[in-house]
Design an enzyme around this catalytic site. Sequence first.
Site, PDB file in Angstrom:
ATOM      1  N   GLU A 501      14.899  18.102  26.334  1.00 32.16           N
ATOM      2  CA  GLU A 501      14.815  18.603  27.709  1.00 32.16           C
ATOM      3  C   GLU A 501      13.380  18.602  28.242  1.00 32.16           C
ATOM      4  O   GLU A 501      12.898  19.558  28.820  1.00 32.16           O
ATOM      5  CB  GLU A 501      15.431  20.007  27.819  1.00 32.16           C
ATOM      6  N   GLY A 502      12.705  17.497  27.994  1.00 30.22           N
ATOM      7  CA  GLY A 502      11.317  17.344  28.427  1.00 30.22           C
ATOM      8  C   GLY A 502      10.380  17.633  27.282  1.00 30.22           C
ATOM      9  O   GLY A 502      10.157  18.784  26.923  1.00 30.22           O
TER      10      GLY A 502
END
Length: 825
Positions: A501-502
Amino acid sequence: MSVVLIVVALLLLGAVLAFVRVGALAWSLASIVVAAAAGLAGGDAHAALVAAIVVAVLTLPFALPPLRRVLFSGPLLKAFARALPRLSDTERTALDAGTVGFEAELFSGKPDWRKLLAEPKPQLSTEEQAFLDGPVERLCAMLDDWRITHELADLPPEVWAFLKHERFFGMIIPKRYGGLEFSALAHSAVLQKVSSICPTASSTIAVPNSLGPAELLLHYGSEEQKSYYLPRLADGREVPCFALTGPYAGSDATSIPDYGIVCRGQWKGEEVLGVRLTFDKRYITLAPIATIIGLAFRLYDPEHLIGGEEDRGITLALIPRETTGLDIGRRHMPLNIPFQNGPVRGKDVFVPLTQLIGGAAMAGQGWRMLVENLSVGRAISLPSNAAGFTRLAVAATGAYARLRKQFGLAIARFEGVEEALGRIGGMSYLVTALSRSTAAAVDRGEKPAVTSAIAKYHATEIGREVVRDAMDVHGGKGIILGPGNYLGRNWQGAPISITVEGANIMTRSLMIFGQGAIRCHPWVLKEMAAVTEPDRGKALRDFDVALFGHVGFGLSNAVRSFVLALSLGRLSYAPGDAHIRRYYRKLNRYSAALALCADVAMGTLGGRLKFKEKLSARLGDVLSYLYIGSALLKRYEDQGRPDAERPLFSYAFHESIWRLQNALDGVIRNFPIRPVAWLLRLLVFPLGRREVPPSDRLGRRVAAAITAPGAARDAMLQWCYLTPTPNHPVGRLHALLSEVVAAEPVERKFQKALKSGQIKAHDYMAQVDQAVQMGAISSDEGRLLKHLREAGAEFINVDDFDPADLCAGKAAHAGAAADSVVRVA
């Protein structure tokens, strides 16, 4: 003499007015009056008149909007338009998405703490608490982490069935569609409790309730799509995944090469208008077992079947698993945390336009849809999983350090171990406060783009620090895998949350300050909006207000930073009693320093700042620790400032401020324009760097708090699974702690008897019997020591195996990158 007096008076007045933030016209008028008064005070009426006229000529053009628009704002608007760095589509969409909360106050240089304290205290509803005490408790009792990670490489069938039956995958889905419709706080509490026993299960629960088909359908789906899919997602008839990342596009999702062509094709025996898709995705959680696949791709309409544009942009679709051409089912193996994860590929996969999320009307809106909702999921899932583990680390390491003896003493008494225990307790308090703060923001209706990035980065990074310390304290117990090891898989899996997620490097160096500097700044976004305003009259008016507001803002923060540094924050407003006010004052001081440094960096470096990633990362750290400090204060205030939690709060806060100071110092030391850096150091650190990390004494108090039963340990173990079930050694260890503490005076008497030389036996149990016989300890005390030796053995001992039991089955060749290219070419 009168001239000197006038100049000094004007300088003092300017500093005071800048500190309290007076408007330009009031500043000008006050300066005229003070100049005249100072001249008269010096006994020179002529000098007073001249001074008043000079000050009026110099200041009124800046104070009267019609005049300054002609003289200054008009020319500067044109120059600003030329100098404004070009934003990519990814950046522009990210800036437009999400909302801003209290972080804007922290960027203001003058936070209004009344706003923070007025926010409602986050609390679970009766229904949510019942779910936590009922289905979540029963689920945790079913989870055997060793069996899941070593033997099955999956959750067992009965766990999958239970998750679906109890609607764990429908926490965010409204009740009218069959979901639980829980608050973000309840969502977080569930993940924390499950992750405290099994990270595989918590990851499995997190994904359907985070960024994915359910979240996207809720916000953008047609009513027909919602009515069909949401009930099926809520009860587990459909298992979702969302495919975004591919081999050649990860963080820059707008560059994805996966594409779809609008055309006609066959769907369920009929010819319909649809999209023919070709894609190659990887790292997709739940993909191997998913029945409905959310897909991000770039949509093209070369025949203009749905509009005039050929390149329609990023679009999202739902693909049923049985769709012809879909290649799905193989698995990745993420660091022995075997949540279902794998690639999804397709060649000429046809779906009708009705499978686009929101239908044809939402074609090309995919990136905006993702960015707006990614922040919500990121604010909950990964910070909650990190918080769950840190609670486990407190429960297990605090009890183990009290149980484990070396040289006749509990290892918790050794200062080296005590130092690690202090970090575990203090930093776990920080992570749980951070997770709580972002969940509360979501419950207030925010889409926290900036603070979700802060929470994701710092919760996972600090979680990795906590697991490292927990492993160090456990020593050999931590590194020998087996049913009795409750730390090893968390240690192995720590990089997963860092990456997904990043990736954290990107999150820190590009996102936190990159978005925060513009979204949280009171004037920058308004200046940018004025430049792009098509009505030139309105553009000039808006730009004039924003520009001179920005100038006043910068001057104010320069003065506030310098004055608050000299006064150690004492000249700023802070709520609370004498003890708590000093913490607010520190944040006031560094809020002004951040606002000053950010403005100077943007003003002097301009578009180059975008590429100064290390500088941007350090400025992001400053904003992050300001936000973390406010989250710590909010948690502590919401709990009524409990004395038992004061050491934990103080440790976390001092560590945060020390790290903040170091980041700010790093900005100044590495600022490329050296004269500017020298000025910044004077304004930000006129007395030098005075913040220090938590003291040894404070660390000792934290270590004592988490190694003994009491209110502080109980507060840290909220939403942690502690039931002493056969599958949960930490629950049994926690239950034993009170007896360990009660036995310590007895052990001291026993050790004294051993040193006397009167006990001749070599076996521990026989030694205890002799101590009872000679009256060194009572019979009840002897039974307590024997019980602890027997009960504690499982936590001291480690697992061993027959070599045959450790032989794993061979994994088929996973497929090289080149193979993937061939499959979709």
